[in-house]
Design a protein around this motif. Sequence first.
Motif, PDB file in Angstrom:
ATOM      1  N   ALA A  97       0.791  -1.222   0.000  1.00  0.00           N
ATOM      2  CA  ALA A  97       0.000   0.000   0.000  1.00  0.00           C
ATOM      3  C   ALA A  97       0.829   1.280   0.000  1.00  0.00           C
ATOM      4  CB  ALA A  97      -0.938  -0.002   1.203  1.00  0.00           C
ATOM      5  N   PHE A  98       1.983   1.264   0.655  1.00  0.00           N
ATOM      6  CA  PHE A  98       2.686   2.524   0.895  1.00  0.00           C
ATOM      7  C   PHE A  98       4.103   2.611   0.306  1.00  0.00           C
ATOM      8  CE2 PHE A  98      -0.304   1.920   4.453  1.00  0.00           C
ATOM      9  CZ  PHE A  98      -1.093   3.061   4.281  1.00  0.00           C
ATOM     10  N   VAL A  99       4.699   1.494  -0.063  1.00  0.00           N
ATOM     11  CA  VAL A  99       6.075   1.539  -0.567  1.00  0.00           C
ATOM     12  C   VAL A  99       6.063   1.803  -2.075  1.00  0.00           C
ATOM     13  CG1 VAL A  99       8.224   0.244  -0.852  1.00  0.00           C
ATOM     14  CG2 VAL A  99       6.871  -0.026   1.231  1.00  0.00           C
ATOM     15  N   PRO A 100       6.760   2.841  -2.544  1.00  0.00           N
ATOM     16  CA  PRO A 100       6.825   3.149  -3.985  1.00  0.00           C
ATOM     17  C   PRO A 100       7.442   1.996  -4.768  1.00  0.00           C
ATOM     18  CG  PRO A 100       7.641   4.974  -2.662  1.00  0.00           C
ATOM     19  CD  PRO A 100       7.481   3.824  -1.729  1.00  0.00           C
ATOM     20  N   ASN A 101       7.071   1.889  -6.037  1.00  0.00           N
ATOM     21  CA  ASN A 101       7.518   0.763  -6.862  1.00  0.00           C
ATOM     22  C   ASN A 101       9.047   0.624  -6.953  1.00  0.00           C
ATOM     23  OD1 ASN A 101       5.036  -0.327  -7.425  1.00  0.00           O
ATOM     24  ND2 ASN A 101       4.709   0.931  -9.257  1.00  0.00           N
ATOM     25  N   PRO A 102       9.805   1.705  -7.171  1.00  0.00           N
ATOM     26  CA  PRO A 102      11.267   1.539  -7.249  1.00  0.00           C
ATOM     27  C   PRO A 102      11.867   0.954  -5.965  1.00  0.00           C
ATOM     28  CG  PRO A 102      10.616   3.669  -8.114  1.00  0.00           C
ATOM     29  CD  PRO A 102       9.400   3.100  -7.458  1.00  0.00           C
ATOM     30  N   ILE A 103      11.378   1.453  -4.820  1.00  0.00           N
ATOM     31  CA  ILE A 103      11.882   0.936  -3.540  1.00  0.00           C
ATOM     32  C   ILE A 103      11.406  -0.492  -3.320  1.00  0.00           C
ATOM     33  CG2 ILE A 103      11.826   1.247  -1.034  1.00  0.00           C
ATOM     34  CD1 ILE A 103      11.522   4.234  -1.475  1.00  0.00           C
ATOM     35  N   ALA A 104      10.155  -0.782  -3.694  1.00  0.00           N
ATOM     36  CA  ALA A 104       9.614  -2.137  -3.549  1.00  0.00           C
ATOM     37  C   ALA A 104      10.421  -3.126  -4.379  1.00  0.00           C
ATOM     38  CB  ALA A 104       8.149  -2.162  -3.975  1.00  0.00           C
ATOM     39  N   THR A 105      10.807  -2.704  -5.599  1.00  0.00           N
ATOM     40  CA  THR A 105      11.613  -3.580  -6.467  1.00  0.00           C
ATOM     41  C   THR A 105      12.976  -3.854  -5.844  1.00  0.00           C
ATOM     42  OG1 THR A 105      10.508  -2.740  -8.450  1.00  0.00           O
ATOM     43  CG2 THR A 105      12.653  -3.811  -8.752  1.00  0.00           C
ATOM     44  N   THR A 113      12.574  -6.210  -2.944  1.00  0.00           N
ATOM     45  CA  THR A 113      12.279  -7.564  -3.427  1.00  0.00           C
ATOM     46  C   THR A 113      13.561  -8.271  -3.847  1.00  0.00           C
ATOM     47  OG1 THR A 113      10.074  -6.916  -4.177  1.00  0.00           O
ATOM     48  CG2 THR A 113      11.024  -8.898  -5.161  1.00  0.00           C
ATOM     49  N   ILE A 114      14.405  -7.554  -4.580  1.00  0.00           N
ATOM     50  CA  ILE A 114      15.687  -8.144  -5.011  1.00  0.00           C
ATOM     51  C   ILE A 114      16.556  -8.460  -3.796  1.00  0.00           C
ATOM     52  CG2 ILE A 114      17.824  -7.681  -6.275  1.00  0.00           C
ATOM     53  CD1 ILE A 114      16.155  -5.953  -8.190  1.00  0.00           C
ATOM     54  N   TYR A 115      16.564  -7.540  -2.828  1.00  0.00           N
ATOM     55  CA  TYR A 115      17.364  -7.763  -1.612  1.00  0.00           C
ATOM     56  C   TYR A 115      16.867  -8.977  -0.828  1.00  0.00           C
ATOM     57  CZ  TYR A 115      19.214  -6.970   3.077  1.00  0.00           C
ATOM     58  OH  TYR A 115      19.812  -7.130   4.303  1.00  0.00           O
ATOM     59  N   ASN A 116      15.555  -9.087  -0.662  1.00  0.00           N
ATOM     60  CA  ASN A 116      14.975 -10.197   0.107  1.00  0.00           C
ATOM     61  C   ASN A 116      15.128 -11.536  -0.597  1.00  0.00           C
ATOM     62  OD1 ASN A 116      14.125  -8.475   2.167  1.00  0.00           O
ATOM     63  ND2 ASN A 116      12.141  -8.075   1.190  1.00  0.00           N
ATOM     64  N   SER A 117      15.301 -11.490  -1.914  1.00  0.00           N
ATOM     65  CA  SER A 117      15.428 -12.747  -2.663  1.00  0.00           C
ATOM     66  C   SER A 117      16.792 -13.398  -2.485  1.00  0.00           C
ATOM     67  CB  SER A 117      15.188 -12.495  -4.146  1.00  0.00           C
ATOM     68  OG  SER A 117      16.253 -11.736  -4.708  1.00  0.00           O
ATOM     69  N   ALA A 118      17.757 -12.641  -1.972  1.00  0.00           N
ATOM     70  CA  ALA A 118      19.136 -13.131  -1.896  1.00  0.00           C
ATOM     71  C   ALA A 118      19.240 -14.430  -1.101  1.00  0.00           C
ATOM     72  CB  ALA A 118      20.038 -12.064  -1.293  1.00  0.00           C
ATOM     73  N   LYS A 119      18.531 -14.510   0.039  1.00  0.00           N
ATOM     74  CA  LYS A 119      18.658 -15.710   0.879  1.00  0.00           C
ATOM     75  C   LYS A 119      18.060 -16.932   0.201  1.00  0.00           C
ATOM     76  CE  LYS A 119      14.428 -14.775   3.557  1.00  0.00           C
ATOM     77  NZ  LYS A 119      13.863 -14.599   4.916  1.00  0.00           N
ATOM     78  N   TYR A 120      16.983 -16.745  -0.566  1.00  0.00           N
ATOM     79  CA  TYR A 120      16.372 -17.885  -1.261  1.00  0.00           C
ATOM     80  C   TYR A 120      17.283 -18.379  -2.391  1.00  0.00           C
ATOM     81  CZ  TYR A 120      12.098 -16.485   1.170  1.00  0.00           C
ATOM     82  OH  TYR A 120      11.165 -16.170   2.127  1.00  0.00           O
ATOM     83  N   ALA A 165       7.356 -12.078  -7.932  1.00  0.00           N
ATOM     84  CA  ALA A 165       8.464 -12.580  -7.113  1.00  0.00           C
ATOM     85  C   ALA A 165       8.230 -12.258  -5.648  1.00  0.00           C
ATOM     86  CB  ALA A 165       9.780 -11.977  -7.590  1.00  0.00           C
ATOM     87  N   SER A 166       7.738 -11.038  -5.394  1.00  0.00           N
ATOM     88  CA  SER A 166       7.436 -10.636  -4.016  1.00  0.00           C
ATOM     89  C   SER A 166       6.334 -11.504  -3.423  1.00  0.00           C
ATOM     90  CB  SER A 166       7.023  -9.165  -3.991  1.00  0.00           C
ATOM     91  OG  SER A 166       6.651  -8.771  -2.689  1.00  0.00           O
ATOM     92  N   THR A 167       5.321 -11.813  -4.225  1.00  0.00           N
ATOM     93  CA  THR A 167       4.220 -12.667  -3.755  1.00  0.00           C
ATOM     94  C   THR A 167       4.717 -14.074  -3.448  1.00  0.00           C
ATOM     95  OG1 THR A 167       2.615 -11.410  -5.061  1.00  0.00           O
ATOM     96  CG2 THR A 167       1.960 -13.610  -4.329  1.00  0.00           C
ATOM     97  N   VAL A 168       5.594 -14.597  -4.308  1.00  0.00           N
ATOM     98  CA  VAL A 168       6.157 -15.933  -4.084  1.00  0.00           C
ATOM     99  C   VAL A 168       6.910 -15.974  -2.764  1.00  0.00           C
ATOM    100  CG1 VAL A 168       7.893 -17.590  -4.895  1.00  0.00           C
ATOM    101  CG2 VAL A 168       6.301 -16.566  -6.522  1.00  0.00           C
ATOM    102  N   MET A 169       7.713 -14.953  -2.487  1.00  0.00           N
ATOM    103  CA  MET A 169       8.486 -14.923  -1.244  1.00  0.00           C
ATOM    104  C   MET A 169       7.579 -14.761  -0.030  1.00  0.00           C
ATOM    105  SD  MET A 169      12.021 -12.892  -2.153  1.00  0.00           S
ATOM    106  CE  MET A 169      11.297 -11.603  -3.156  1.00  0.00           C
ATOM    107  N   PHE A 170       6.478 -14.016  -0.197  1.00  0.00           N
ATOM    108  CA  PHE A 170       5.507 -13.882   0.894  1.00  0.00           C
ATOM    109  C   PHE A 170       4.889 -15.235   1.228  1.00  0.00           C
ATOM    110  CE2 PHE A 170       0.899 -13.340   1.822  1.00  0.00           C
ATOM    111  CZ  PHE A 170       1.023 -12.859   3.114  1.00  0.00           C
TER     112      PHE A 170
END
Length: 290
Positions: A110-118, A121-128, A163-168
Amino acid sequence: MKFKIVYDKPCRIRFRCGNYAIPKEYEESIRFYISTSSFVKEVDVTSINGGILVMYKKGFRDKVIELVKNLNINTLAPMTEKREYGIKEIDKEFKDSLLKISLKRVFFKAFVPNPIATALTIYNSAKYIKNGLKAFSECKLNVDVLDSASIVACFARKNFKTASTVMFLLSISGLLEKYTRERTKAVLTDSLVIKTDKVWLVTSGEDVEIPITELQVGDEIRIHTGNVIPIDGIVTDGEATVNEASITGESLPVMKVADTSVYVGTVIEEGSVVVKVRELSSNTKISKII
């Protein structure tokens, strides 16, 4: 607290503090105190032999040792309620974690702008991706590989929201897996643990009733018809038929005579035996089953 390390493997360490070091009413207090640390996964405390088993995250061995070393029973309050082995705490932790993950997801969308959200998402994907590459390099085709492949596929198509939904969903499934494992173990422990407070110690004179917390390996105890066997041991005298359904699932009783083994949690249906203690609660067969 003084102790010696009797078992030390990666992410699993057992401390022995002595037979009288941990009063029974402080078992749950100590377990709760140690388990509140973020690097501790599971804790098992046994007052009978002063044992503390800690399962921890990789790389935190020294912190676990320091945590137990600084443990002071005098600063803890005894928990005298009937033990439920943390079932309520496990349920509460699961609900809190689920709510936290869900609210974080709602805020993120709801509140995070798309560039920051992207970028996040890339940062959070690192562990997977890291876990997937590690498993793949070891020639393992497991869930980690499939998870990382799905995320990379989303990135390849520049579909960062998917990708964000998959990680969620992966974080939810991981939480469910942890909750199921911990609660199942807690319920098993609560149903299988032996709640015997006293035993009959065989002495040179007559049998003496003592608290089970004072029992030592090598002691001999007498167990009569209808009683639950509270330890693993060897029959030294007498004979009895024992129901071992809790261990083997076999409903027919088994005859036990001298030099045969008996196990904690089994029940003497008929007869009376003297049993030499071989293992106390933390190392018994039923503890390993749990």
